[in-house]
Design an enzyme around this catalytic site. Structure first.
Site, short mmCIF file in Angstrom:
data_model
loop_
_atom_site.label_atom_id
_atom_site.label_comp_id
_atom_site.label_asym_id
_atom_site.label_seq_id
_atom_site.Cartn_x
_atom_site.Cartn_y
_atom_site.Cartn_z
N HIS A 276 0.80 -1.22 0.00
CA HIS A 276 0.00 0.00 0.00
C HIS A 276 0.84 1.28 0.00
O HIS A 276 0.29 2.37 -0.11
CB HIS A 276 -0.93 0.02 1.21
CG HIS A 276 -0.21 0.33 2.49
ND1 HIS A 276 0.65 -0.57 3.10
CD2 HIS A 276 -0.20 1.45 3.24
CE1 HIS A 276 1.15 -0.01 4.18
NE2 HIS A 276 0.66 1.21 4.29
N HIS B 83 1.77 6.91 -0.34
CA HIS B 83 0.86 6.05 0.42
C HIS B 83 -0.45 5.97 -0.36
O HIS B 83 -1.12 6.98 -0.55
CB HIS B 83 0.63 6.68 1.80
CG HIS B 83 -0.02 5.77 2.78
ND1 HIS B 83 -1.36 5.46 2.72
CD2 HIS B 83 0.48 5.12 3.85
CE1 HIS B 83 -1.65 4.65 3.73
NE2 HIS B 83 -0.55 4.43 4.42
#
Length: 166
Positions: free
Chosen positions: A71, A86
């Site tokens: 992620h 992110h």
């Protein structure tokens, strides 16, 4: 000092441009619906509400960290600047589902090189938000930075931040 004495005379540039790693809508950091990012606890930067599921490198440098949950990606420029991309919010809980990493730690990348693909619909349905923070994590290494006014971002093309490192 030792680089000057023993180095090859290659002076690393202090100025660096950070480009949009995703195509989508620019989001001010303070408008990201997560206090860790909005209150700059991890550093300064911006967010993107992505319109497609592709992440490219926002800088030229080295992949510093590929999170096991896919992620997020950490990058490090030659001048020491560290960037975190992110993807979405609370996406660590997805345990890599919906993400495919295309790089490994230690890989050399240039602006626009593919890093990650992700299923935007899956993230939208299973995470807190698709808004994706792009953070300078070692802001103490920065002498000055300017975030450009932007609305629509194009991955690998739209310049978002000018940085001068110490």
């Amino acid at each position: 000092m030792f680089k000057k004495l023993f180095g090859k005379g290659n002076e690393v540039k202090k100025e660096i441009e950070i480009f949009a790693p995703m195509t989508g809508e620019f989001v001010k950091l303070e408008d990201i619906p997560d206090p860790v990012f909005a209150q700059k606890m991890m550093g300064d930067g911006f967010g993107i509400k992505p319109s497609e599921g592709k992440v490219v490198s926002p800088i030229s440098g080295v992949i510093d960290n590929v999170f096991p949950t896919k992620h997020a990606i950490g990058l490090k420029a030659d001048n020491g600047l560290e960037i975190l991309v992110h993807i979405g919010l609370d996406t660590v809980q997805l345990n890599g589902e919906g993400f495919e990493t295309l790089v490994s730690s230690g890989d050399r990348v240039e602006v626009g090189d593919d890093l990650v693909t992700f299923d935007l619909d899956y993230i939208h349905q299973n995470a807190k938000s698709t808004i994706s923070p792009v953070i300078i994590t070692n802001i103490n290494h920065v002498e000055s930075h300017q975030i450009h006014d932007a609305t629509e971002l194009v991955r690998g093309t739209t310049q978002v931040i000018d940085v001068t490192v110490k």
